[in-house]
Design a protein around this motif. Structure first.
Motif, PDB file in Angstrom:
ATOM      1  N   PHE A  14       0.852  -1.180   0.000  1.00 58.85           N
ATOM      2  CA  PHE A  14       0.000   0.000   0.000  1.00 58.85           C
ATOM      3  C   PHE A  14       0.887   1.230   0.000  1.00 58.85           C
ATOM      4  O   PHE A  14       1.965   1.222   0.600  1.00 58.85           O
ATOM      5  CB  PHE A  14      -0.885   0.023   1.246  1.00 58.85           C
ATOM      6  CG  PHE A  14      -1.957  -1.018   1.236  1.00 58.85           C
ATOM      7  CD1 PHE A  14      -3.135  -0.808   0.547  1.00 58.85           C
ATOM      8  CD2 PHE A  14      -1.794  -2.209   1.921  1.00 58.85           C
ATOM      9  CE1 PHE A  14      -4.126  -1.758   0.543  1.00 58.85           C
ATOM     10  CE2 PHE A  14      -2.782  -3.164   1.918  1.00 58.85           C
ATOM     11  CZ  PHE A  14      -3.962  -2.944   1.232  1.00 58.85           C
ATOM     12  N   PRO A  15       0.456   2.286  -0.643  1.00 61.84           N
ATOM     13  CA  PRO A  15       1.254   3.515  -0.610  1.00 61.84           C
ATOM     14  C   PRO A  15       1.342   4.084   0.807  1.00 61.84           C
ATOM     15  O   PRO A  15       0.433   3.906   1.611  1.00 61.84           O
ATOM     16  CB  PRO A  15       0.487   4.477  -1.517  1.00 61.84           C
ATOM     17  CG  PRO A  15      -0.407   3.616  -2.328  1.00 61.84           C
ATOM     18  CD  PRO A  15      -0.704   2.408  -1.505  1.00 61.84           C
ATOM     19  N   ALA A  16       2.413   4.748   1.093  1.00 60.99           N
ATOM     20  CA  ALA A  16       2.559   5.441   2.372  1.00 60.99           C
ATOM     21  C   ALA A  16       1.729   6.716   2.336  1.00 60.99           C
ATOM     22  O   ALA A  16       1.248   7.139   1.278  1.00 60.99           O
ATOM     23  CB  ALA A  16       4.024   5.771   2.612  1.00 60.99           C
ATOM     24  N   CYS A  17       1.565   7.325   3.489  1.00 59.99           N
ATOM     25  CA  CYS A  17       0.893   8.624   3.528  1.00 59.99           C
ATOM     26  C   CYS A  17       1.686   9.611   2.677  1.00 59.99           C
ATOM     27  O   CYS A  17       2.915   9.527   2.617  1.00 59.99           O
ATOM     28  CB  CYS A  17       0.813   9.132   4.960  1.00 59.99           C
ATOM     29  SG  CYS A  17      -0.599   8.505   5.867  1.00 59.99           S
ATOM     30  N   PRO A  18       1.012  10.526   2.010  1.00 66.10           N
ATOM     31  CA  PRO A  18       1.730  11.507   1.181  1.00 66.10           C
ATOM     32  C   PRO A  18       2.740  12.283   2.025  1.00 66.10           C
ATOM     33  O   PRO A  18       2.427  12.761   3.100  1.00 66.10           O
ATOM     34  CB  PRO A  18       0.637  12.436   0.667  1.00 66.10           C
ATOM     35  CG  PRO A  18      -0.627  11.686   0.826  1.00 66.10           C
ATOM     36  CD  PRO A  18      -0.428  10.722   1.951  1.00 66.10           C
ATOM     37  N   ALA A  19       3.937  12.343   1.513  1.00 66.98           N
ATOM     38  CA  ALA A  19       4.991  13.072   2.212  1.00 66.98           C
ATOM     39  C   ALA A  19       5.379  14.291   1.392  1.00 66.98           C
ATOM     40  O   ALA A  19       5.137  14.358   0.199  1.00 66.98           O
ATOM     41  CB  ALA A  19       6.206  12.174   2.410  1.00 66.98           C
ATOM     42  N   GLY A  20       5.989  15.220   2.056  1.00 69.04           N
ATOM     43  CA  GLY A  20       6.450  16.404   1.343  1.00 69.04           C
ATOM     44  C   GLY A  20       5.360  17.451   1.272  1.00 69.04           C
ATOM     45  O   GLY A  20       4.196  17.191   1.522  1.00 69.04           O
ATOM     46  N   PRO A  21       5.735  18.629   0.915  1.00 67.79           N
ATOM     47  CA  PRO A  21       4.758  19.723   0.873  1.00 67.79           C
ATOM     48  C   PRO A  21       3.807  19.594  -0.314  1.00 67.79           C
ATOM     49  O   PRO A  21       4.148  19.052  -1.360  1.00 67.79           O
ATOM     50  CB  PRO A  21       5.635  20.970   0.738  1.00 67.79           C
ATOM     51  CG  PRO A  21       6.863  20.468   0.060  1.00 67.79           C
ATOM     52  CD  PRO A  21       7.079  19.061   0.553  1.00 67.79           C
ATOM     53  N   PHE A  22       2.617  20.077  -0.106  1.00 74.82           N
ATOM     54  CA  PHE A  22       1.642  20.162  -1.184  1.00 74.82           C
ATOM     55  C   PHE A  22       2.167  21.170  -2.203  1.00 74.82           C
ATOM     56  O   PHE A  22       2.660  22.230  -1.832  1.00 74.82           O
ATOM     57  CB  PHE A  22       0.296  20.623  -0.616  1.00 74.82           C
ATOM     58  CG  PHE A  22      -0.735  20.907  -1.671  1.00 74.82           C
ATOM     59  CD1 PHE A  22      -1.390  19.881  -2.313  1.00 74.82           C
ATOM     60  CD2 PHE A  22      -1.034  22.206  -2.031  1.00 74.82           C
ATOM     61  CE1 PHE A  22      -2.330  20.143  -3.285  1.00 74.82           C
ATOM     62  CE2 PHE A  22      -1.979  22.478  -2.989  1.00 74.82           C
ATOM     63  CZ  PHE A  22      -2.624  21.433  -3.618  1.00 74.82           C
ATOM     64  N   PRO A  23       2.077  20.858  -3.500  1.00 78.06           N
ATOM     65  CA  PRO A  23       2.659  21.752  -4.516  1.00 78.06           C
ATOM     66  C   PRO A  23       1.830  23.018  -4.756  1.00 78.06           C
ATOM     67  O   PRO A  23       1.126  23.130  -5.741  1.00 78.06           O
ATOM     68  CB  PRO A  23       2.704  20.873  -5.768  1.00 78.06           C
ATOM     69  CG  PRO A  23       1.610  19.883  -5.564  1.00 78.06           C
ATOM     70  CD  PRO A  23       1.522  19.636  -4.080  1.00 78.06           C
ATOM     71  N   VAL A  24       1.911  23.981  -3.828  1.00 77.59           N
ATOM     72  CA  VAL A  24       1.138  25.218  -3.973  1.00 77.59           C
ATOM     73  C   VAL A  24       1.628  26.072  -5.127  1.00 77.59           C
ATOM     74  O   VAL A  24       0.945  27.014  -5.537  1.00 77.59           O
ATOM     75  CB  VAL A  24       1.139  26.061  -2.676  1.00 77.59           C
ATOM     76  CG1 VAL A  24       0.377  25.372  -1.593  1.00 77.59           C
ATOM     77  CG2 VAL A  24       2.532  26.394  -2.233  1.00 77.59           C
ATOM     78  N   ALA A  25       2.790  25.747  -5.682  1.00 82.54           N
ATOM     79  CA  ALA A  25       3.273  26.506  -6.834  1.00 82.54           C
ATOM     80  C   ALA A  25       2.315  26.361  -8.007  1.00 82.54           C
ATOM     81  O   ALA A  25       2.274  27.220  -8.883  1.00 82.54           O
ATOM     82  CB  ALA A  25       4.663  26.027  -7.233  1.00 82.54           C
ATOM     83  N   GLY A  26       1.506  25.301  -8.004  1.00 89.35           N
ATOM     84  CA  GLY A  26       0.510  25.115  -9.055  1.00 89.35           C
ATOM     85  C   GLY A  26      -0.602  26.144  -9.016  1.00 89.35           C
ATOM     86  O   GLY A  26      -1.377  26.265  -9.951  1.00 89.35           O
ATOM     87  N   PHE A  27      -0.697  26.910  -7.936  1.00 88.18           N
ATOM     88  CA  PHE A  27      -1.721  27.946  -7.813  1.00 88.18           C
ATOM     89  C   PHE A  27      -1.297  29.258  -8.470  1.00 88.18           C
ATOM     90  O   PHE A  27      -2.095  30.176  -8.586  1.00 88.18           O
ATOM     91  CB  PHE A  27      -2.034  28.240  -6.345  1.00 88.18           C
ATOM     92  CG  PHE A  27      -2.754  27.135  -5.632  1.00 88.18           C
ATOM     93  CD1 PHE A  27      -3.487  26.183  -6.316  1.00 88.18           C
ATOM     94  CD2 PHE A  27      -2.705  27.048  -4.258  1.00 88.18           C
ATOM     95  CE1 PHE A  27      -4.155  25.177  -5.655  1.00 88.18           C
ATOM     96  CE2 PHE A  27      -3.371  26.055  -3.574  1.00 88.18           C
ATOM     97  CZ  PHE A  27      -4.101  25.114  -4.278  1.00 88.18           C
ATOM     98  N   ALA A  28      -0.052  29.372  -8.876  1.00 91.29           N
ATOM     99  CA  ALA A  28       0.441  30.627  -9.442  1.00 91.29           C
ATOM    100  C   ALA A  28      -0.388  31.013 -10.662  1.00 91.29           C
ATOM    101  O   ALA A  28      -0.688  30.195 -11.521  1.00 91.29           O
ATOM    102  CB  ALA A  28       1.911  30.487  -9.825  1.00 91.29           C
TER     103      ALA A  28
END
Length: 161
Positions: free
Chosen positions: A82-96
């Motif tokens: 099973f995949p692990a919990c999402p790690a790392g920051p959410f890619p807020v750069a996609g909101f630009a």
């Protein structure tokens, strides 16, 4: 003819009307300012909700994407993890360049493993928090959801339940 004692009555009426109209104008100005602040906060709240929703959708994709499953080795190389919990920051750069620019999104995940008969079930509790704006226009929205994924070792690949 006797002289009338009602001189100055017009002046008192005019001053009274000026005071009433000034009070009414001050009330209208305050009411308009509150309406403007409320409308702006409402729009910011809707944007924050959509940013938090984007965080939930990103996290759900991370755990539900079949390509995210790794393979257990060496005992059973065909059995996917099973995949692990999402790690790392959410890619807020996609909101630009969008209406969601300026919102910070954090995603938290708690994973719990369960067994039902011969099936393995993992439940992911996802929480997305979006914060944006400043001062009296600052808003925060939090969305919680749970996503589950099931694997059946007795089923053919991809071992879905």
């Amino acid at each position: 003819m006797p002289v009338s004692r009602q001189q100055g009555f017009t002046m008192v009426s005019a001053i009274f009307l000026l005071v009433v109209l000034a009070a009414l104008g001050a009330f209208m100005l305050t009411f308009s300012s509150v309406q403007h602040t409320t409308a702006t906060t409402d729009i910011q709240g809707s944007r924050a909700y959509q940013a938090a929703r984007a965080g939930i959708e990103w996290a759900a994709f991370q755990v539900l994407d079949p390509a995210g499953a790794s393979v257990v080795a060496p005992t059973n190389p065909a059995w996917p993890n099973f995949p692990a919990c999402p790690a790392g920051p959410f890619p807020v750069a996609g909101f630009a360049g969008t209406n969601l620019a300026g919102f910070a999104v954090t995603v938290a995940c708690v994973r719990s493993d369960h067994t039902e008969g011969s099936m393995n079930v993992v439940v992911y509790q996802l929480t997305s928090t979006a914060t944006g704006g400043a001062g009296s226009y600052a808003v925060t929205r939090v969305i919680n959801t749970s996503v589950s994924k099931c694997r059946n070792p007795d089923a053919p690949a991809p071992y879905e339940c």
